[in-house]
Design an enzyme around this catalytic site. Structure first.
Site, PDB file in Angstrom:
ATOM      1  N   CYS A   1      38.894 110.080   4.097  1.00 38.56           N
ATOM      2  CA  CYS A   1      39.055 109.798   5.722  1.00 38.56           C
ATOM      3  C   CYS A   1      37.755 110.458   6.283  1.00 38.56           C
ATOM      4  O   CYS A   1      37.481 111.302   6.275  1.00 38.56           O
ATOM      5  CB  CYS A   1      40.357 110.379   6.256  1.00 38.56           C
ATOM      6  SG  CYS A   1      40.553 109.737   7.890  1.00 38.56           S
TER       7      CYS A   1
ATOM      8  N   CYS B   1      37.438 110.257   9.682  1.00 36.42           N
ATOM      9  CA  CYS B   1      37.753 110.159  10.977  1.00 36.42           C
ATOM     10  C   CYS B   1      37.306 111.661  11.506  1.00 36.42           C
ATOM     11  O   CYS B   1      37.330 112.689  10.759  1.00 36.42           O
ATOM     12  CB  CYS B   1      39.225 109.979  11.337  1.00 36.42           C
ATOM     13  SG  CYS B   1      40.005 111.452  11.151  1.00 36.42           S
TER      14      CYS B   1
ATOM     15  N   CYS C   1      40.646 114.627  11.233  1.00 36.86           N
ATOM     16  CA  CYS C   1      40.963 115.358   9.840  1.00 36.86           C
ATOM     17  C   CYS C   1      40.264 116.807   9.493  1.00 36.86           C
ATOM     18  O   CYS C   1      39.090 116.677   9.832  1.00 36.86           O
ATOM     19  CB  CYS C   1      40.720 114.466   8.814  1.00 36.86           C
ATOM     20  SG  CYS C   1      42.029 113.151   8.797  1.00 36.86           S
TER      21      CYS C   1
END
Length: 190
Positions: free
Chosen positions: A49, A51, A54
């Protein structure tokens, strides 16, 4: 193509998964009195991920994150060290106040992911958890300062590693979200 670092557990070559994996204990980075959280089931939808929310280990461009049913998450030790990172966020990420590792993040409000907790499987003491199957929110690494001119190389590296890059979630999860929304809005039958 230069060898672009994605995440230590991915870059170093992922160990074979164990079809019988049924959970384990996540441990934070603290050397004394670490937070320990038991996951009493296998994980699902493991992915890289990008993003900006996180938790990522030092030097990682992506996190590795999966989900497990929240009912199967139990804080075993040092839960007093946990605090929610952002109470307004959909994912209520519980992080260790000392080392910063996100231990689990339940979704508690009305959403397709309600009842699931997001976890970082590389924090398991045990081996054998499912390897990441795709990469999500790839463009978001730019929000954390990654050079936009290098994104073609990142996507090529992810594909080389067998992780199809998406700028949201993979098609199966996007279909799941859209189906949940359509049912909630009465467009599709429950």
């Amino acid at each position: 193509m230069p060898n672009i670092a994605i995440h230590p557990s991915i870059d170093s070559g992922f160990n074979a998964t164990d079809a019988a994996f049924s959970g384990g204990t996540l441990v934070c980075n603290c050397t004394s009195n670490p937070v320990k959280v038991r996951i009493k089931s296998d994980i699902a939808h493991n992915h890289a991920c990008g993003c900006s929310k996180c938790w990522k280990p030092d030097g990682a461009v992506f996190s590795v994150v999966a989900v497990a049913p929240t009912d199967n998450v139990e804080v075993l030790e040092n839960g007093d060290k946990l605090a929610v990172v952002d109470s307004a966020a959909l994912i209520q990420r519980h992080a260790c106040k000392r080392c910063g590792v996100h231990m689990y993040g339940p979704v508690e409000r009305d959403h397709a992911f309600k009842g699931l907790s997001f976890v970082h499987p590389e924090r398991f003491q045990e081996e054998g958890w499912a390897k990441p199957g795709f990469a999500a929110f790839v463009s978001s690494i730019i929000e954390s300062g990654y050079d936009p001119a290098k994104m073609d190389g990142v996507r090529a590296r992810l594909r080389e590693l067998g992780l199809e890059p998406y700028d949201c979630l993979n098609p199966g999860l996007m279909d799941y979200l859209a189906t949940w929304t359509a049912k909630k809005n009465g467009v599709l039958a429950q």
